[in-house]
Design a protein around this motif. Structure first.
Motif, short mmCIF file in Angstrom:
data_model
loop_
_atom_site.label_atom_id
_atom_site.label_comp_id
_atom_site.label_asym_id
_atom_site.label_seq_id
_atom_site.Cartn_x
_atom_site.Cartn_y
_atom_site.Cartn_z
N ASN A 268 0.82 -1.22 0.00
CA ASN A 268 0.00 0.00 0.00
C ASN A 268 0.85 1.27 0.00
OD1 ASN A 268 -2.41 -1.50 0.10
ND2 ASN A 268 -2.26 -1.70 2.32
N ASN A 269 2.15 1.12 -0.28
CA ASN A 269 3.08 2.24 -0.36
C ASN A 269 3.17 3.05 0.94
OD1 ASN A 269 3.72 1.78 -3.13
ND2 ASN A 269 1.74 2.69 -3.68
N GLN A 270 3.01 2.36 2.07
CA GLN A 270 3.14 3.01 3.37
C GLN A 270 4.49 2.70 4.01
OE1 GLN A 270 -0.74 1.21 4.66
NE2 GLN A 270 -1.05 3.24 5.56
N LEU A 271 5.28 1.90 3.31
CA LEU A 271 6.57 1.46 3.83
C LEU A 271 7.56 1.39 2.69
CD1 LEU A 271 8.18 0.31 6.26
CD2 LEU A 271 7.29 -1.94 5.68
N ASP A 272 8.68 2.09 2.85
CA ASP A 272 9.74 2.11 1.84
C ASP A 272 10.27 0.71 1.57
OD1 ASP A 272 11.93 3.78 0.34
OD2 ASP A 272 13.03 2.36 1.63
N LYS A 273 10.53 0.39 0.30
CA LYS A 273 10.97 -0.95 -0.09
C LYS A 273 12.28 -1.35 0.56
CE LYS A 273 8.62 -1.26 -4.57
NZ LYS A 273 8.80 -1.43 -6.02
N VAL A 274 13.22 -0.39 0.62
CA VAL A 274 14.52 -0.69 1.21
C VAL A 274 14.37 -1.03 2.69
CG1 VAL A 274 16.81 0.22 1.77
CG2 VAL A 274 15.76 0.76 -0.44
N LEU A 275 13.57 -0.23 3.40
CA LEU A 275 13.33 -0.48 4.81
C LEU A 275 12.59 -1.81 5.00
CD1 LEU A 275 13.38 0.29 7.79
CD2 LEU A 275 11.32 1.67 7.42
N ALA A 276 11.62 -2.06 4.13
CA ALA A 276 10.84 -3.31 4.21
C ALA A 276 11.77 -4.52 4.08
CB ALA A 276 9.77 -3.33 3.13
N LYS A 277 12.75 -4.42 3.20
CA LYS A 277 13.69 -5.53 3.01
C LYS A 277 14.53 -5.76 4.26
CE LYS A 277 17.15 -7.32 -0.20
NZ LYS A 277 17.92 -7.07 -1.45
N PHE A 305 15.55 -5.31 14.47
CA PHE A 305 14.35 -4.90 13.73
C PHE A 305 13.85 -3.56 14.27
CE2 PHE A 305 9.83 -4.53 13.20
CZ PHE A 305 9.51 -5.12 11.99
N LYS A 306 13.80 -3.47 15.59
CA LYS A 306 13.32 -2.25 16.24
C LYS A 306 14.20 -1.04 15.91
CE LYS A 306 11.73 -0.81 20.83
NZ LYS A 306 11.63 -1.23 22.26
N GLU A 310 13.16 2.42 13.92
CA GLU A 310 13.35 3.78 14.45
C GLU A 310 14.13 4.65 13.47
OE1 GLU A 310 15.24 2.78 18.09
OE2 GLU A 310 13.34 2.32 19.13
N LYS A 311 15.17 4.06 12.85
CA LYS A 311 15.93 4.82 11.84
C LYS A 311 15.06 5.16 10.65
CE LYS A 311 20.53 2.98 12.97
NZ LYS A 311 21.65 2.14 12.47
N GLY A 312 14.21 4.21 10.26
CA GLY A 312 13.31 4.44 9.14
C GLY A 312 12.35 5.57 9.40
N LEU A 313 11.89 5.68 10.63
CA LEU A 313 10.98 6.79 10.99
C LEU A 313 11.72 8.12 10.89
CD1 LEU A 313 8.18 7.62 12.10
CD2 LEU A 313 9.16 7.41 14.40
N GLY A 316 12.05 9.19 7.32
CA GLY A 316 10.80 9.35 6.58
C GLY A 316 10.45 8.17 5.69
N ALA A 317 11.05 7.00 5.98
CA ALA A 317 10.79 5.81 5.16
C ALA A 317 9.52 5.07 5.61
CB ALA A 317 11.98 4.87 5.23
N ILE A 318 8.91 5.57 6.67
CA ILE A 318 7.69 4.95 7.20
C ILE A 318 6.85 6.04 7.86
CG2 ILE A 318 8.87 4.39 9.38
CD1 ILE A 318 7.16 1.90 9.60
N THR A 319 5.55 5.96 7.72
CA THR A 319 4.68 6.96 8.33
C THR A 319 4.60 6.73 9.84
OG1 THR A 319 2.65 5.65 8.13
CG2 THR A 319 3.27 7.02 6.24
#
Length: 334
Positions: A268-277, A305-306, A310-313, A316-319
């Motif tokens: 749903n494009n709410q999570l960056d692909k790189v971060l998701a991987k 994972f945690k 946090e880095k992704g937030l 801006g790689a995650i809402t």
């Protein structure tokens, strides 16, 4: 005694232990009478007093005998006793298990005697054992309903089991924990029940871990009061033992939920692909360790994972909404 000898026989294969089980079972069955519709008496000097402590363990014994030897008569006995117990001493509105009937000779049910023991032997002993043998969902549903009712009735505002007790009563909580754990093993979707047991263990361990001697008293809520009886200590040991068995189940539920949410959010494009991987890789490694029984290593990967989350937030790689949703899943097990 019969259940203990049955377990002993599994390890010794001593025919004397086996024969003792058969002898006791034949004697136990003579406690059945049609007064109050059936049921096995609590005491040979009072054959018209029937209670949960004399009937639920008899169901466990009969079911295990059937599992071991395939004698259909044992299974019929298990069902007959279970049906009487359910119809007579289980609250039809919520599954709460009452103690007994006609203790004082007036046909009264001891509804005011509320013990964790009764809930335990009915949940995991009788209901789960019959479910495993028959595959009939009604037994599993009964176990789940009674377990959730017990959780609500016997817990304080922090979900800690408050029942105390000494003598036999000191062991009651441990018996409940044992059989709730058996239920979760059969139905791992009962994550809240698993978490309930683990939360109790964490609370108790936090109180005693720095003490020179590890002692578990009557109360799991506050400080220990001396002297501590062996039955109370044993309940605490059983709590730790079964919480350790449940933690991997909780973690497995957590990783399954994380996998599902990561896939949905990415789609749903709410999570960056790189971060998701990165997140998916940590979940995969956690699962690999769980499959091999390496709990500590699995937790380490969930901690990583945690950190990625946090880095992704921050990047801006995650809402923020998705971050909170995933964090909530993590917090159940970390």
């Amino acid at each position: 005694m019969a259940l203990a000898l049955q377990r002993l026989h599994q390890f010794t294969n001593d025919p004397e232990h086996e024969q003792a089980v058969f002898t006791l079972w034949e004697d136990i069955k003579t406690g059945w009478s049609n007064e109050y519709g059936g049921g096995i008496a609590w005491n040979k000097s009072q054959l018209d007093y029937k209670n949960t402590p004399s009937n639920a363990p008899a169901v466990i014994l009969a079911t295990r005998l059937y599992q071991n030897y395939g004698n259909d008569e044992d299974l019929q006995w298990a069902k007959k006793i279970y049906n009487w117990l359910t119809d007579t001493l289980v609250d039809p509105t919520n599954g709460f298990v009452w103690d007994g009937i006609n203790r004082t000779g007036d046909g009264k049910i001891d509804k005011e005697w509320e013990f964790t023991y009764n809930q335990g032997v009915y949940i995991g002993g009788a209901s789960v054992e019959l479910y495993q043998v028959t595959g009939e969902e009604k037994y599993l549903n009964s176990a789940v309903r009674t377990a959730n009712t017990a959780k609500n009735i016997f817990s304080n505002h922090n979900h800690i089991i408050y029942e105390g007790g000494s003598g036999d009563g000191g062991l009651f909580k441990g018996i409940l924990v044992r059989y709730v754990t058996d239920l979760v093993k059969v139905d791992p979707s009962q994550e809240q029940l698993a978490q309930w047991i683990v939360d109790n263990a964490k609370n108790v361990w936090k109180k005693v871990k720095l003490d020179p001697e590890i002692l578990f008293g009557s109360s799991w809520e506050g400080k220990n009061k001396l002297p501590i009886e062996l039955s109370q200590q044993l309940s605490g040991v059983m709590l730790m033992e079964h919480a350790a068995q449940l933690e991997p189940i909780i973690l497995k539920q957590t990783t399954s939920s994380l996998e599902e949410h990561i896939a949905n959010y990415q789609e749903n494009n709410q999570l960056d692909k790189v971060l998701a991987k990165k997140l998916g890789n940590q979940v995969k490694q956690a699962n690999d360790h769980l499959d091999k029984g390496r709990l500590k290593q699995a937790v380490n990967h969930l901690e990583l994972f945690k950190k990625h989350l946090e880095k992704g937030l921050d990047k801006g790689a995650i809402t923020n909404k998705v971050y909170k949703a995933i964090q909530e899943i993590l917090n159940k097990s970390l």
